[in-house]
Design a protein around this motif. Structure first.
Motif, mmCIF file in Angstrom:
data_model
loop_
_atom_site.group_PDB
_atom_site.id
_atom_site.type_symbol
_atom_site.label_atom_id
_atom_site.label_comp_id
_atom_site.label_asym_id
_atom_site.label_seq_id
_atom_site.Cartn_x
_atom_site.Cartn_y
_atom_site.Cartn_z
ATOM 1 N N LEU A 108 28.875 -4.305 -121.601
ATOM 2 C CA LEU A 108 29.514 -5.134 -122.625
ATOM 3 C C LEU A 108 30.957 -5.448 -122.271
ATOM 4 N N ALA A 109 31.661 -4.491 -121.691
ATOM 5 C CA ALA A 109 33.057 -4.725 -121.314
ATOM 6 C C ALA A 109 33.147 -5.593 -120.063
ATOM 7 N N ASP A 110 32.367 -5.274 -119.043
ATOM 8 C CA ASP A 110 32.487 -5.957 -117.760
ATOM 9 C C ASP A 110 31.814 -7.322 -117.746
ATOM 10 N N GLU A 111 30.623 -7.428 -118.325
ATOM 11 C CA GLU A 111 29.870 -8.686 -118.272
ATOM 12 C C GLU A 111 30.135 -9.589 -119.465
ATOM 13 N N GLN A 112 30.474 -9.008 -120.601
ATOM 14 C CA GLN A 112 30.635 -9.779 -121.831
ATOM 15 C C GLN A 112 32.073 -9.783 -122.355
ATOM 16 N N SER A 113 32.975 -9.073 -121.694
ATOM 17 C CA SER A 113 34.400 -9.021 -122.062
ATOM 18 C C SER A 113 34.646 -8.481 -123.467
ATOM 19 N N ASP A 157 38.188 1.350 -128.925
ATOM 20 C CA ASP A 157 38.722 0.296 -128.082
ATOM 21 C C ASP A 157 37.973 0.299 -126.755
ATOM 22 N N ALA A 158 37.667 -0.866 -126.236
ATOM 23 C CA ALA A 158 36.936 -0.964 -124.970
ATOM 24 C C ALA A 158 37.726 -0.389 -123.808
ATOM 25 N N ALA A 159 39.043 -0.372 -123.915
ATOM 26 C CA ALA A 159 39.866 0.201 -122.852
ATOM 27 C C ALA A 159 39.730 1.718 -122.792
ATOM 28 N N ALA A 160 39.200 2.321 -123.850
ATOM 29 C CA ALA A 160 39.049 3.783 -123.940
ATOM 30 C C ALA A 160 37.631 4.201 -123.603
ATOM 31 N N ARG A 161 37.083 3.685 -122.503
ATOM 32 C CA ARG A 161 35.696 3.984 -122.161
ATOM 33 C C ARG A 161 35.512 5.402 -121.659
ATOM 34 N N ALA A 162 36.584 6.042 -121.196
ATOM 35 C CA ALA A 162 36.465 7.415 -120.683
ATOM 36 C C ALA A 162 36.076 8.339 -121.815
ATOM 37 N N TYR A 163 35.230 9.307 -121.510
ATOM 38 C CA TYR A 163 34.752 10.236 -122.511
ATOM 39 C C TYR A 163 35.730 11.369 -122.718
ATOM 40 N N VAL A 164 35.910 11.699 -123.980
ATOM 41 C CA VAL A 164 36.767 12.816 -124.358
ATOM 42 C C VAL A 164 35.969 14.109 -124.201
ATOM 43 N N ALA A 165 36.581 15.121 -123.638
ATOM 44 C CA ALA A 165 35.866 16.373 -123.356
ATOM 45 C C ALA A 165 35.587 17.172 -124.623
ATOM 46 N N SER A 166 36.433 17.071 -125.632
ATOM 47 C CA SER A 166 36.241 17.908 -126.818
ATOM 48 C C SER A 166 35.348 17.201 -127.831
#
Length: 167
Positions: A108-113, A157-166
């Motif tokens: 969704l982020a890369d192909e659909q912005s 937010d799409a910029a926050a795609r990294a997963y939170v460990a907790s």
């Protein structure tokens, strides 16, 4: 030697397996709410085929078997909608749901912005809520589905795609 679960784009040939998997996976949700008319359980094969044509759909495969699925679409405001994430009960708890979620977010982020991601789950669905919180989603509201189930809306937010460990 064991097989690996592979995440890939779904094809129209996957429609029947996706529908059967969805029916199996959402039984526990229906039981949780005492409502066996929830949307995923009354969806038709034709509408699954329509989703495969209109949306981004990913599946998890174990050999030839579809053992997980997720749908994604983008709304006119650039928000990536993620829906019907499901993993076969025998494979739950091994990170497959998180992998499917990441696949949908990436596409969704890369192909659909997409600029944001949005999803929903039932208010009693603690396992789902834990997964989404770990993935960085936060509640933004509530609504009631057409099936009468109270849903929690979550976004990130799409910029926050990294997963939170907790959790």
């Amino acid at each position: 030697m064991g097989m690996s679960v592979i995440i890939s784009a779904a094809t129209t040939e996957d429609a029947e397996q996706i529908l059967k998997l969805q029916y199996l996976c959402f039984q526990s949700e229906a039981e949780l709410y005492g409502n066996y008319r929830i949307d995923p359980l009354v969806q038709t094969l034709e509408s699954v085929r329509d989703e495969l044509t209109a949306n981004l759909v990913f599946v998890a495969r174990l050999g030839d078997e579809v053992v997980g699925a997720v749908r994604g679409s983008i709304d006119p405001d650039g928000i990536g909608e993620i829906a019907k994430l499901c993993v076969h009960p025998r494979l739950q708890g091994h990170g497959l749901g998180a992998r499917l979620l990441r696949a949908a977010e990436s596409a969704l982020a890369d192909e659909q912005s997409a600029t944001r991601f949005r999803l929903h789950t039932g208010h009693r669905s603690e396992t789902n809520l834990r997964l989404y919180r770990r993935a960085g989603y936060a509640p933004v509201g509530n609504t009631t589905g057409q099936d009468g189930v109270r849903l929690i809306l979550l976004e990130k937010d799409a910029a926050a795609r990294a997963y939170v460990a907790s959790a």
